[in-house]
Write an enzyme that holds these catalytic residues in place. Structure first.
Site, PDB file in Angstrom:
ATOM      1  N   ILE A  13       0.617  -1.174  -0.111  1.00 45.12           N
ATOM      2  CA  ILE A  13      -0.165   0.121   0.084  1.00 45.12           C
ATOM      3  C   ILE A  13       0.963   1.141  -0.130  1.00 45.12           C
ATOM      4  CG2 ILE A  13      -1.627   1.300   1.194  1.00 45.12           C
ATOM      5  CD1 ILE A  13      -2.663  -1.505   2.363  1.00 45.12           C
ATOM      6  N   ASP A  59      13.803   3.265  10.754  1.00 42.82           N
ATOM      7  CA  ASP A  59      13.045   2.095  11.045  1.00 42.82           C
ATOM      8  C   ASP A  59      12.185   2.504  12.339  1.00 42.82           C
ATOM      9  OD1 ASP A  59      12.483  -0.413  12.590  1.00 42.82           O
ATOM     10  OD2 ASP A  59      14.680  -1.272  11.628  1.00 42.82           O
ATOM     11  N   ASN A  88       1.718   4.637   7.765  1.00 41.29           N
ATOM     12  CA  ASN A  88       1.425   3.286   6.950  1.00 41.29           C
ATOM     13  C   ASN A  88       2.397   1.998   7.195  1.00 41.29           C
ATOM     14  OD1 ASN A  88       0.380   1.876   4.441  1.00 41.29           O
ATOM     15  ND2 ASN A  88       2.571   1.776   4.141  1.00 41.29           N
ATOM     16  N   SER A 151      -6.402  -1.218  10.967  1.00 36.56           N
ATOM     17  CA  SER A 151      -7.125  -2.354  10.433  1.00 36.56           C
ATOM     18  C   SER A 151      -8.318  -2.622  11.018  1.00 36.56           C
ATOM     19  CB  SER A 151      -6.279  -3.912  10.551  1.00 36.56           C
ATOM     20  OG  SER A 151      -6.844  -4.846  10.394  1.00 36.56           O
ATOM     21  N   TYR A 170      -1.744  -9.208  16.130  1.00 39.09           N
ATOM     22  CA  TYR A 170      -1.831  -7.988  15.303  1.00 39.09           C
ATOM     23  C   TYR A 170      -2.989  -7.367  15.392  1.00 39.09           C
ATOM     24  CZ  TYR A 170      -2.775  -5.956  10.633  1.00 39.09           C
ATOM     25  OH  TYR A 170      -2.845  -4.977   9.849  1.00 39.09           O
ATOM     26  N   LYS A 174      -2.960  -2.961  16.557  1.00 36.02           N
ATOM     27  CA  LYS A 174      -3.760  -1.842  15.612  1.00 36.02           C
ATOM     28  C   LYS A 174      -4.508  -1.222  16.784  1.00 36.02           C
ATOM     29  CE  LYS A 174      -1.923  -2.082  11.738  1.00 36.02           C
ATOM     30  NZ  LYS A 174      -1.115  -0.864  11.007  1.00 36.02           N
ATOM     31  N   VAL A 203      -6.757  -5.480   1.179  1.00 36.52           N
ATOM     32  CA  VAL A 203      -6.105  -5.086  -0.035  1.00 36.52           C
ATOM     33  C   VAL A 203      -5.217  -6.198  -0.517  1.00 36.52           C
ATOM     34  CG1 VAL A 203      -4.484  -3.073  -0.865  1.00 36.52           C
ATOM     35  CG2 VAL A 203      -6.416  -2.663   0.840  1.00 36.52           C
TER      36      VAL A 203
HETATM   37  N1  LIG Z   1      -3.011  -5.364   3.001  1.00 35.07           N
HETATM   38  C1  LIG Z   1      -4.269  -5.237   3.752  1.00 35.07           C
HETATM   39  O1  LIG Z   1      -5.332  -5.823   3.403  1.00 35.07           O
HETATM   40  C2  LIG Z   1      -4.170  -4.460   4.969  1.00 35.07           C
HETATM   41  C3  LIG Z   1      -5.603  -4.656   5.589  1.00 35.07           C
HETATM   42  C4  LIG Z   1      -5.588  -3.991   6.761  1.00 35.07           C
HETATM   43  C5  LIG Z   1      -4.387  -3.032   7.267  1.00 35.07           C
HETATM   44  N2  LIG Z   1      -3.380  -2.960   6.530  1.00 35.07           N
HETATM   45  C6  LIG Z   1      -2.109  -2.171   6.878  1.00 35.07           C
HETATM   46  O2  LIG Z   1      -1.865  -1.427   5.743  1.00 35.07           O
HETATM   47  C7  LIG Z   1      -0.509  -0.944   6.201  1.00 35.07           C
HETATM   48  C8  LIG Z   1       0.329  -1.382   4.885  1.00 35.07           C
HETATM   49  O3  LIG Z   1       0.551  -2.799   4.938  1.00 35.07           O
HETATM   50  P1  LIG Z   1       0.615  -3.430   3.340  1.00 35.07           P
HETATM   51  O4  LIG Z   1      -0.495  -4.484   3.176  1.00 35.07           O
HETATM   52  O5  LIG Z   1       1.080  -2.745   2.574  1.00 35.07           O
HETATM   53  O6  LIG Z   1       1.735  -4.530   3.886  1.00 35.07           O
HETATM   54  P2  LIG Z   1       3.342  -4.636   3.462  1.00 35.07           P
HETATM   55  O7  LIG Z   1       3.459  -4.877   1.789  1.00 35.07           O
HETATM   56  O8  LIG Z   1       3.918  -5.792   4.159  1.00 35.07           O
HETATM   57  O9  LIG Z   1       4.005  -3.277   3.980  1.00 35.07           O
HETATM   58  C9  LIG Z   1       4.419  -3.135   5.077  1.00 35.07           C
HETATM   59  C10 LIG Z   1       5.182  -2.007   5.061  1.00 35.07           C
HETATM   60  O10 LIG Z   1       5.731  -1.550   6.337  1.00 35.07           O
HETATM   61  C11 LIG Z   1       7.199  -1.597   6.506  1.00 35.07           C
HETATM   62  N3  LIG Z   1       7.803  -1.855   7.638  1.00 35.07           N
HETATM   63  C12 LIG Z   1       7.719  -3.178   8.566  1.00 35.07           C
HETATM   64  N4  LIG Z   1       8.537  -3.146   9.557  1.00 35.07           N
HETATM   65  C13 LIG Z   1       9.012  -1.783   9.648  1.00 35.07           C
HETATM   66  C14 LIG Z   1       9.724  -0.968  10.473  1.00 35.07           C
HETATM   67  N5  LIG Z   1      10.215  -1.808  11.942  1.00 35.07           N
HETATM   68  N6  LIG Z   1      10.172   0.161  10.372  1.00 35.07           N
HETATM   69  C15 LIG Z   1       9.770   0.940   9.191  1.00 35.07           C
HETATM   70  N7  LIG Z   1       8.847   0.148   8.348  1.00 35.07           N
HETATM   71  C16 LIG Z   1       8.561  -1.045   8.469  1.00 35.07           C
HETATM   72  C17 LIG Z   1       7.566  -2.645   5.516  1.00 35.07           C
HETATM   73  O11 LIG Z   1       8.957  -2.289   5.216  1.00 35.07           O
HETATM   74  P3  LIG Z   1       9.910  -3.502   4.872  1.00 35.07           P
HETATM   75  O12 LIG Z   1       9.921  -3.813   3.422  1.00 35.07           O
HETATM   76  O13 LIG Z   1      11.449  -2.869   5.307  1.00 35.07           O
HETATM   77  O14 LIG Z   1       9.695  -4.810   5.488  1.00 35.07           O
HETATM   78  C18 LIG Z   1       6.491  -2.230   4.346  1.00 35.07           C
HETATM   79  O15 LIG Z   1       6.990  -1.106   3.518  1.00 35.07           O
HETATM   80  C19 LIG Z   1      -0.220  -1.658   7.366  1.00 35.07           C
HETATM   81  O16 LIG Z   1      -0.270  -0.564   8.575  1.00 35.07           O
HETATM   82  C20 LIG Z   1      -1.123  -2.862   7.634  1.00 35.07           C
HETATM   83  O17 LIG Z   1      -1.184  -3.119   8.898  1.00 35.07           O
HETATM   84  C21 LIG Z   1      -3.260  -3.557   5.252  1.00 35.07           C
END
Ligand SMILES: NC(=O)c1ccc[n+]([C@@H]2O[C@H](COP(=O)([O-])OP(=O)(O)OC[C@H]3O[C@@H](n4cnc5c(N)ncnc54)[C@H](OP(=O)(O)O)[C@@H]3O)[C@@H](O)[C@H]2O)c1
Length: 273
Positions: A13, A59, A88, A151, A170, A174, A203
């Site tokens: 995202i 980080d 995010n 979430s 998780y 949140k 997503v």
């Molecule tokens: N996808 C969904 O259906 C969904 C649903 C509900 C909520 N969300 C929320 O949407 C947001 C984006 O998630 P996503 O679905 O796009 O997942 P994702 O592709 O796994 O992205 C997560 C991001 O967070 C970063 N991250 C993890 N640990 C970190 C740290 N210690 N410091 C800085 N950055 C860190 C990751 O970077 P690295 O590459 O370094 O690991 C990555 O860029 C999150 O808050 C997630 O909880 C997503």
């Protein structure tokens, strides 16, 4: 037109936020990531030369790195400040994504404790630091919106009505983050800063690309409940289609409209899917 700081833009995202927001050359986007060299490479390969995109290292588990990123951001944005701070980035633990909470015992105890600490440190404490360190820049901005990507898993009615027994740790991280967002709202609403928690919906970002057949069974159980909850639900939304929906909700949200400290879905209400 506006200045955005977004965490976790290496993929998923977050990367799509950068891609779509920076399409407008008048927007300035500062993306925070753990591996800035890799993300800079990805931005160059997939988005080309966009001078309105800046990738900085940070980080969420390191106060020092967030502090440095805030100082570097101040140099980039200057007197414009930051209009939108989008929290995010998150540790999206899959440890408990397939199992009910009652299965997190026996040989899983040690991992449960490790994952819980990492979730709280990243998704809760990391965002406290982020908000405190970037708030002076947000105060300088015109729009003054701080959006924490949450979430629907954290909604008690959603858990209880659908009996969602997975993703407990998780979801709890949140829910804790939502409380922190409300606390920031309690303090800074009077300064005109909107703090809100916004769930993006389900997503598609490839999290479940390599699931085992047993894990798939757990997933399908949740998907069946999701379909019953939202009959139009056909599975996770492609990420490029999800972004405009999320952005339109944070655009229409305001303190006067009652969104200060609120926890809402991508639709701006309590419909999570
Ligand atoms: N996808 C969904 O259906 C969904 C649903 C509900 C909520 N969300 C929320 O949407 C947001 C984006 O998630 P996503 O679905 O796009 O997942 P994702 O592709 O796994 O992205 C997560 C991001 O967070 C970063 N991250 C993890 N640990 C970190 C740290 N210690 N410091 C800085 N950055 C860190 C990751 O970077 P690295 O590459 O370094 O690991 C990555 O860029 C999150 O808050 C997630 O909880 C997503």
């Amino acid at each position: 037109m506006s200045v955005y700081v977004i965490t976790g833009v290496s993929k998923g995202i977050g990367f799509e936020f950068v891609k779509q927001i920076s399409e407008d050359g008048k927007n300035l986007v500062v993306g925070l990531v753990r591996d800035n060299a890799a993300t800079e490479k990805k931005v160059a390969a997939e988005l080309g030369d966009r001078s309105n995109v800046h990738i900085l290292h940070a980080d969420l588990t390191s106060y020092a790195s967030l502090n440095k990123a805030a100082a570097d951001t101040a140099n980039i944005v200057g007197e414009r400040g930051v209009d939108y701070l989008v929290a995010n980035g998150a540790f999206p633990s899959l440890f408990d994504a397939y199992d009910p909470i009652g299965a997190l015992k026996g040989d899983k105890v040690e991992e449960l404790e490790d994952v819980s600490s990492k979730l709280f440190r990243t998704n809760v404490v990391g965002n406290i630091h982020l908000f405190n360190l970037f708030l002076p820049l947000v105060m300088k901005g015109k729009v003054k919106k701080v959006i924490a990507i949450s979430s629907g898993h954290a909604d008690l009615d959603f858990i209880n009505d659908l009996e969602i027994e997975t993703s407990a740790l998780y979801a709890a991280s949140k829910a804790a983050m939502n409380v922190i967002v409300a606390k920031f709202n309690a303090q800074y609403k009077k300064d005109g800063v909107l703090f809100m928690s916004l769930s993006p919906g389900a997503v598609e970002v490839g999290h479940f690309a390599n699931v085992t057949p047993e894990q798939m069974q757990g997933l399908m159980g949740s998907m069946g409940k999701f379909s019953a909850y939202a009959p139009g639900f056909k599975g996770p939304t492609p990420v490029d289609e999800a972004i405009p929906i999320i952005r339109s909700t944070w655009e229409k949200a305001s303190i006067d409209g009652g969104y200060g400290g609120a926890f809402v879905s991508h639709f701006g209400n309590k419909q999570w899917l």
